[in-house]
Enzyme design. Sequence first.
Site, PDB file in Angstrom:
ATOM      1  N   ASP A 184       4.968   3.670  -1.753  1.00  0.00           N
ATOM      2  CA  ASP A 184       3.531   3.681  -0.991  1.00  0.00           C
ATOM      3  C   ASP A 184       3.848   3.444   0.537  1.00  0.00           C
ATOM      4  OD1 ASP A 184       0.709   1.619  -1.087  1.00  0.00           O
ATOM      5  OD2 ASP A 184       0.850   3.673  -0.862  1.00  0.00           O
ATOM      6  N   LYS A 216       1.759 -14.614   7.949  1.00  0.00           N
ATOM      7  CA  LYS A 216       0.960 -14.186   6.860  1.00  0.00           C
ATOM      8  C   LYS A 216       0.866 -15.097   5.897  1.00  0.00           C
ATOM      9  CE  LYS A 216       1.028 -10.558   3.331  1.00  0.00           C
ATOM     10  NZ  LYS A 216       1.420  -9.129   3.105  1.00  0.00           N
TER      11      LYS A 216
END
Length: 279
Positions: A133, A39
């Site tokens: 979330d 990432k």
Amino acid sequence: NETITIKGKQFFILKIIGRGGSSKVYQVLDHKKQLFAVKYVDLEEADAQTVESYKNEIQHLNHLQLYSDQIIKLYDYEITNSYIYMLMECGNLDLNTWLRNRKTVNPLDRKFYWRNMLEAVHTIHNHGIIHSDLKPANFVIVNGSLKLIDFGIANRLQPDVTSIMRDSQVGTLNYMPPEAIKDTSSQPGKSRSKICKKGDVWSLGCILYCMTYGKTPFKSITNQIAKLQAIIDTSYPIEFPDISEKDLLDVLKSCLVRNPRERISLKELLDHPYLHHSP
Ligand SMILES: CN1CCC(Oc2ccc(-c3[nH]nc4cccc(OCC5CCCCC5)c34)cc2)CC1
């Protein structure tokens, strides 16, 4: 072919897995042909608070490696003022893509994946982290089991509309708990209401609902405002079509209770018959 160097080790980029506003995830190989996910976050445009939120996410991810196999492995990372590289375990598929590609989910897969999700979220809750979330795109299938790939701590870097991480379900309301919508205490925008762990239970319930009925509870309401209204409207009944697995039906009905105080806890879910009784 492009390469990435992290802490002096060289990695060969095979393909891009996903991209967000200023973040990209690559599938890479090391010199031993071992597969990893890298990432990359571009910090040039990030404000101090965003940089801080990324460092916080990395510290937690690094620490929680020790506590559960259902948390994605973070092997190494490199943070400078202008970028972050995170060397992570590479999965085969995210749960959102996996769910989209299939009509039905077999009961054994569903129960196994549910167990994995509960363990991952129980682990972050035990360390004071509330995701707030949760959605299928936060889980990735690695050798047949689900792993949580982020904790919802790092700010969503302002996604530029062109390259929004289309597969990452950024901004979906389908998993949002009622109390997060009604929660007036948090100032608008920046700080999502991380009011309580029960919010993550609602989101997990929506994921299990989708694995049971092929859609999330409010999927059919396409107007976003009407969707938010239905989520908080106690007189709007959530449908639970009858199924043979009565334990599963009970889990779904216990997670999708609008009052967080009456909603089942994660601890109770871990002790629920659905996880312990055969079919
Ligand atoms: C549509 N297409 C996408 C690639 C592939 O699925 C994935 C493969 C690996 C992975 C992953 N592994 N480790 C990962 C560690 C961090 C982040 C990761 O993804 C981030 C983001 C990628 C987009 C989908 C939501 C998750 C990570 C994730 C999706 C096949 C389907």
